[in-house]
Every structure is written in structure tokens, then in C-alpha cells.
Design a protein around this motif. Structure first.
Motif, PDB file in Angstrom:
ATOM      1  N   ARG A   1       0.836  -1.223   0.119  1.00  0.00           N
ATOM      2  CA  ARG A   1      -0.104  -0.152   0.051  1.00  0.00           C
ATOM      3  C   ARG A   1       0.781   1.260  -0.226  1.00  0.00           C
ATOM      4  O   ARG A   1       0.384   2.308   0.192  1.00  0.00           O
ATOM      5  N   SER A   2       2.104   1.152  -0.012  1.00  0.00           N
ATOM      6  CA  SER A   2       3.135   2.190  -0.126  1.00  0.00           C
ATOM      7  C   SER A   2       3.056   2.918  -1.523  1.00  0.00           C
ATOM      8  O   SER A   2       2.397   2.412  -2.286  1.00  0.00           O
ATOM      9  N   VAL A   3       3.530   4.102  -1.266  1.00  0.00           N
ATOM     10  CA  VAL A   3       3.806   4.842  -2.727  1.00  0.00           C
ATOM     11  C   VAL A   3       5.250   4.554  -3.115  1.00  0.00           C
ATOM     12  O   VAL A   3       5.361   5.226  -4.402  1.00  0.00           O
TER      13      VAL A   3
ATOM     14  N   ILE B   1      12.505  12.722   4.426  1.00  0.00           N
ATOM     15  CA  ILE B   1      11.736  11.932   5.534  1.00  0.00           C
ATOM     16  C   ILE B   1      12.778  11.101   6.495  1.00  0.00           C
ATOM     17  O   ILE B   1      13.949  10.999   6.071  1.00  0.00           O
ATOM     18  N   GLY B   2      11.945  11.234   7.684  1.00  0.00           N
ATOM     19  CA  GLY B   2      12.912  10.401   8.693  1.00  0.00           C
ATOM     20  C   GLY B   2      13.816  11.136   9.678  1.00  0.00           C
ATOM     21  O   GLY B   2      14.472  12.431   8.910  1.00  0.00           O
ATOM     22  N   ASN B   3      14.500  10.709  10.681  1.00  0.00           N
ATOM     23  CA  ASN B   3      15.712  11.198  11.454  1.00  0.00           C
ATOM     24  C   ASN B   3      16.932  10.738  10.776  1.00  0.00           C
ATOM     25  O   ASN B   3      17.061  10.029   9.492  1.00  0.00           O
ATOM     26  N   ALA B   4      17.894  11.285  11.212  1.00  0.00           N
ATOM     27  CA  ALA B   4      19.304  10.902  10.717  1.00  0.00           C
ATOM     28  C   ALA B   4      19.663   9.526  10.375  1.00  0.00           C
ATOM     29  O   ALA B   4      20.291   8.964   9.417  1.00  0.00           O
TER      30      ALA B   4
ATOM     31  N   GLY C   1      17.108 -16.138  20.997  1.00  0.00           N
ATOM     32  CA  GLY C   1      16.418 -16.550  19.840  1.00  0.00           C
ATOM     33  C   GLY C   1      15.407 -15.774  19.007  1.00  0.00           C
ATOM     34  O   GLY C   1      15.094 -16.214  18.056  1.00  0.00           O
ATOM     35  N   PHE C   2      14.812 -14.886  19.789  1.00  0.00           N
ATOM     36  CA  PHE C   2      13.792 -14.216  19.383  1.00  0.00           C
ATOM     37  C   PHE C   2      14.357 -12.679  18.822  1.00  0.00           C
ATOM     38  O   PHE C   2      14.810 -12.224  19.577  1.00  0.00           O
ATOM     39  N   PHE C   3      14.078 -12.670  17.711  1.00  0.00           N
ATOM     40  CA  PHE C   3      14.665 -11.354  17.033  1.00  0.00           C
ATOM     41  C   PHE C   3      13.756 -10.360  16.168  1.00  0.00           C
ATOM     42  O   PHE C   3      12.752 -11.094  15.624  1.00  0.00           O
ATOM     43  N   TRP C   4      13.838  -9.193  16.817  1.00  0.00           N
ATOM     44  CA  TRP C   4      12.807  -8.213  16.077  1.00  0.00           C
ATOM     45  C   TRP C   4      13.395  -7.540  14.993  1.00  0.00           C
ATOM     46  O   TRP C   4      14.394  -7.431  14.624  1.00  0.00           O
ATOM     47  N   LEU C   5      12.069  -7.516  13.928  1.00  0.00           N
ATOM     48  CA  LEU C   5      12.523  -6.696  12.887  1.00  0.00           C
ATOM     49  C   LEU C   5      11.013  -5.943  12.426  1.00  0.00           C
ATOM     50  O   LEU C   5      10.201  -6.268  11.592  1.00  0.00           O
ATOM     51  N   VAL C   6      10.995  -4.830  13.189  1.00  0.00           N
ATOM     52  CA  VAL C   6       9.990  -4.048  13.256  1.00  0.00           C
ATOM     53  C   VAL C   6      10.086  -2.464  13.053  1.00  0.00           C
ATOM     54  O   VAL C   6      11.161  -2.190  13.389  1.00  0.00           O
ATOM     55  N   GLY C   7       8.947  -1.656  13.063  1.00  0.00           N
ATOM     56  CA  GLY C   7       9.077  -0.243  13.240  1.00  0.00           C
ATOM     57  C   GLY C   7       9.790   0.522  11.949  1.00  0.00           C
ATOM     58  O   GLY C   7      10.394   1.515  11.873  1.00  0.00           O
ATOM     59  N   GLN C   8       9.484  -0.008  10.815  1.00  0.00           N
ATOM     60  CA  GLN C   8       9.903   0.327   9.591  1.00  0.00           C
ATOM     61  C   GLN C   8       9.299   1.739   9.289  1.00  0.00           C
ATOM     62  O   GLN C   8       9.660   2.302   8.252  1.00  0.00           O
ATOM     63  N   GLY C   9       8.193   2.096   9.939  1.00  0.00           N
ATOM     64  CA  GLY C   9       7.605   3.487   9.801  1.00  0.00           C
ATOM     65  C   GLY C   9       7.336   3.652   8.362  1.00  0.00           C
ATOM     66  O   GLY C   9       6.686   2.701   7.667  1.00  0.00           O
ATOM     67  N   GLY C  10       7.434   4.899   7.806  1.00  0.00           N
ATOM     68  CA  GLY C  10       7.194   5.342   6.525  1.00  0.00           C
ATOM     69  C   GLY C  10       8.218   5.186   5.552  1.00  0.00           C
ATOM     70  O   GLY C  10       8.107   5.838   4.223  1.00  0.00           O
ATOM     71  N   TYR C  11       9.222   4.379   5.952  1.00  0.00           N
ATOM     72  CA  TYR C  11      10.384   4.284   5.108  1.00  0.00           C
ATOM     73  C   TYR C  11      10.887   2.835   5.022  1.00  0.00           C
ATOM     74  O   TYR C  11      12.103   2.620   4.591  1.00  0.00           O
TER      75      TYR C  11
END
Ligand SMILES: Cc1cc2nc3c(=O)[nH]c(=O)nc-3n(C[C@H](O)[C@H](O)[C@H](O)COP(=O)(O)OP(=O)(O)OC[C@H]3O[C@@H](n4cnc5c(N)ncnc54)[C@H](O)[C@@H]3O)c2cc1C
Length: 392
Positions: A44-46, A53-56, A328-338
Motif C-alpha cells: 500500500r506504499s507509494v 523523510i525520517g531522522n538521521a 533466539g527471538f529477533f525483532w524486525l519492526v518499526g519500519q515506519g514510512g520508510y
């Protein structure tokens, strides 16, 4: 029970791009709840890549990812996954300060950006954009390095790469339980189909925190925010294909050409729950209003509308890394608008952190260091430190 080396929950851009990198280290299985890959945010992204966009840290991830998009690996996709489309950030009198700040933020990552105060020149780049007056553009930054990405081609190509390495990408598999058994994580669908692996990667997009709590973990504070897009016709007789991606410095409007139409957004960010996001009438009307405010286009018809979720953690920086409280649990989240423009860098980071490899070369020089990415920063960090990370 099917066993593998890496289990990835989520067949969006985050899960699939990481899966393609991990395929060289062992067997990868990607499990996607929906019947189609990228059904939620990634589809659904453009699909634009830019430095506006976004921080440094986000800009650093974007910069690192560009080499992948500019020279995609041989055999990755039969068609180009990116094409050049300039971006034009404009300011009215009221938002001039924001445009000046943006110029400073972008300067480290692109030296091609041009400051324009000549209203005729701004109008020549996007003839529909109003210039002068209270709502018209009085200054702009033109960055010729913007890239329009092909999200579907990316998703399918990463999935193909996973399968070519002997991995599996399975759709229609909604994981309903996850538990640690001995050295492995075991996940199951409601129907009882089961998989296990020593490394479980949560790439569940808006559901990231929800999936972690299924596995008995504490959330890291992911907030999905809804964004709305409308597709409208360009003015009659106008070929808008060569127009740039146009973005207001005030952060309340963008518009870009796509397949003979114009996509526009009021740049809304409405807190929402994980789910099949739908556009609200108010946000659709706001999108049309902003088109008419900033351009001389009359929105006679909305050809298409949709909404999607952009999910953020507190400092709005994408997150990857093992949970310190759950082996063993790995996070890959918070991609926001980028998530698309940063995917190649994030996938390389996942490869490094999940396999104990070296931090990807060149990333630290761009300001992207492990402490800014790993989930530890989100637990126990003071509100003050998170706020300063978001700003700087
Ligand atoms: C309107 C809009 C415009 C955007 N524009 C841009 C842009 O121009 N450039 C850019 O870079 N980014 C853009 N983004 C952001 C980008 O789309 C996201 O950052 C990115 O798609 C996030 O990818 P993801 O893989 O994390 O999430 P998703 O694509 O949502 O994938 C997560 C997947 O996990 C699955 N899942 C969740 N729970 C389970 C479970 N229990 N079992 C199995 N599967 C599960 C879901 O079904 C979902 O498919 C935009 C987003 C929106 C909404």
C-alpha cells in the motif's frame, strides 16, 4: 513439524528482504498470514526513496540502500526495481523555516539538492503547483536523486531469491502460537501446522508487538499509524509523467505521478490498531482539499483510494536485533514510512546481527550504529533520551 535455521513471521518487505540475505547462512522459512505477499503495508506504499523523510539514522539507512536500488544485483529481477524521479520540497511563506531545516538535514546525504527561490522555475518543474500568495510555493528544494521503487517487483524478487537458495515462502499461514522448546522456537497455525527453528524473526509489521506477546515477550511499544492515498486524474490534456514527487515542507501534503494518474496524500498519521486499514471519509476529503489548496487541480473524481499502516517505535527508527530477554527471538519492526527505501540496509543488518557477522561496511560512517537499531534502546531508556534520538 518442519525444521529450519530461521523462521520469519511476515511476508512484507522487511521479512522477505531479510530472508533473502539469510538464505546464504541456512534454511529460511517465511510464514505469511495472508494469501498474497505484501497485502498490508508493503503493498500500500507509494514506494518512493528520498532524503526528505525520517531522522538521521533513517537517512543513513536510505543512503546505504541506494546502491542496491541503483545497480540491482544481476538476475535479481527481470525489470528495473527503481527509476529516477526527482523530489521537490516546497515551502509557503509560513513553512519557510521547515524548508531551511530540511535543507540542513538532507545536506549530509545528497549534494545534488538545489535551493530554488525563483517561482517561475518552481512552476516549470510542476506546472500545477501554486506559487506566490499565502498558500503558494515561495521556495523549494529540488533533489534529482529521488527514486520511484516497484514494490511488487521487489517483494516477488526477494521471494524468488529465498526459494532459489532452498528456502520456503508460504502464504495463508497465520501463526497463532509461539513457544520456546529447548533450543528452538516452535510456531503453529490454528490448524496445527507447525514449524521450528533456533531463530524466530518477528517481521509482523503492525502486528509486531502482538506477535511478540503471543510468544510471551514484553512489547517494545509499536504504534501503527494510518496513512491515506487518493488517485486522481491529472488536469485534462496534461501529461504529468515527468512531474516530480512534490512534498510540502509543512508536512501536510504530497503528490506524485503514477501510471497516468496522480497519487496524493494529506500525510495523515492517525493512531490505529493492527488490521486491514481502510480509508476514512474525512482523510479522503482532506487529501482532495490539500490538492486544491496547493495546486490548481480541481478534484472532480477520486479514481481510487486506500489506506495503510506505518508502524513506529518511540524514536521512529527501524528496529532489528535479538530480544535480550528471550534467546533466539529477533525483532524486525518499526519500519515506519520508510520500510521500502531502507530495506536493503535493514536486511544486511539482520544478516549481521542474526548470524554474528560483521556490521555492514559503510553503515557506521553514515551514522547507523548497532545501538541505534537494536531493541535494547527501547526498554528502560528514559523518555528524554528517546526524544533526543528522534530529533537528532
Ligand atoms: C500509504 C503508505 C505510503 C508509504 N510510502 C512509502 C514510501 O514511499 N517509501 C517507503 O520506503 N515506505 C513507504 N511506506 C512504508 C512502508 O510501506 C512500510 O514501512 C513497510 O511496508 C513495512 O513493511 P513490513 O514488512 O514491516 O510490514 P508489512 O508489509 O505489513 O508486512 C508484515 C506482514 O506480517 C504478516 N503477519 C502479521 N502477523 C502475522 C502472523 N501472526 N502470522 C503470519 N503473518 C503475520 C502480515 O500479514 C503482513 O503481511 C508507506 C506506507 C503507507 C501505508
Amino acid at each position: 513439524m518442519t525444521t529450519s535455521d530461521f523462521l520469519i513471521i511476515g511476508g512484507g518487505i522487511a521479512g522477505l528482504s531479510a530472508a533473502a540475505r539469510l538464505g546464504r547462512h541456512g534454511k529460511v522459512v517465511v510464514l505469511e498470514a495472508e494469501e498474497a505477499l505484501g497485502y498490508h503495508s508493503s503493498g500500500r506504499s507509494v514506494s518512493f526513496s528520498h532524503y526528505g523523510i525520517g531522522n538521521a539514522v533513517v537517512r543513513g539507512l536510505t543512503a546505504w540502500s541506494r546502491s542496491f536500488y541503483e545497480a540491482q544485483p544481476e538476475g535479481f529481477c527481470p525489470t528495473p526495481v527503481a527509476r529516477a524521479m526527482p523530489s521537490l520540497y516546497f515551502a509557503t511563506e509560513a513553512s519557510l523555516g521547515a524548508l531551511i531545516a530540511l535543507r540542513t538535514d538532507m545536506a549530509r546525504f545528497t549534494d545534488a539538492a538545489e535551493w530554488i527561490e525563483d517561482e517561475a522555475k518552481i512552476a516549470a518543474l510542476c506546472p500545477a503547483l501554486r506559487t506566490g500568495g499565502p498558500d503558494g510555493a515561495v521556495a523549494a528544494i529540488l533533489d534529482p536523486t529521488g527514486l520511484k521503487l516497484d514494490a511488487d517487483a521487489l517483494l516477488q524478487s526477494f521471494a524468488r531469491a529465498v526459494r532459489a537458495d532452498g528456502g520456503e515462502v508460504l502464504t495463508g499461514r497465520r501463526i497463532a502460537s509461539a513457544a520456546r522448546r529447548g533450543e528452538d522456537w516452535e510456531v503453529k497455525t490454528e490448524q496445527g501446522e507447525a514449524w521450528s527453528a533456533p531463530v524466530l524473526i518477528d517481521a509482523g509489521g503492525a502486528w509486531g508487538d502482538g506477535f511478540a506477546s503471543l510468544a510471551g515477550l514484553r512489547p517494545i511499544g509499536l504504534q501503527p499509524k494510518r496513512r491515506t492515498i487518493i488517485a486522481i486524474d491529472p488536469p485534462p490534456g496534461t501529461d504529468a509523467a515527468a512531474w516530480p514527487f512534490v512534498h510540502s515542507a509543512a508536512g501536510d501534503f504530497y503528490m506524485l505521478p503514477e501510471a497516468g494518474q496522480l497519487l496524493a496524500s494529506p500525510v495523515d498519521e492517525v493512531d490505529d490498531d493492527p488490521g486491514d486499514a481502510q480509508p476514512e471519509d474525512y482523510d479522503v476529503a482532506l487529501a482532495a482539499h490539500r490538492v486544491e489548496l496547493y495546486t490548481d487541480i480541481r478534484v472532480a473524481r477520486i479514481a481510487h483510494r486506500w489506506a495503510g499502516l506505518r508502524s513506529f517505535v518511540a524514536d521512529r527508527t527501524p528496529t532489528a536485533g535479538f530480544d535480550p530477554e528471550a534467546p533466539g527471538f529477533f525483532w524486525l519492526v518499526g519500519q515506519g514510512g520508510y520500510g521500502l527505501q531502507t530495506a536493503p540496509a535493514m536486511a544486511a543488518i539482520v544478516e549481521a546481527l542474526a548470524t554474528g557477522g560483521a556490521w555492514p561496511s559503510g553503515l557506521a560512517e553514515l551514522g547507523v550504529v548497532p545501538d541505534r537499531i537494536r531493541p535494547e534502546r527501547l526498554r528502560g531508556g528514559s523518555a528524554h533520551s528517546l526524544i533526543s534520538q528522534a530529533i537528532f
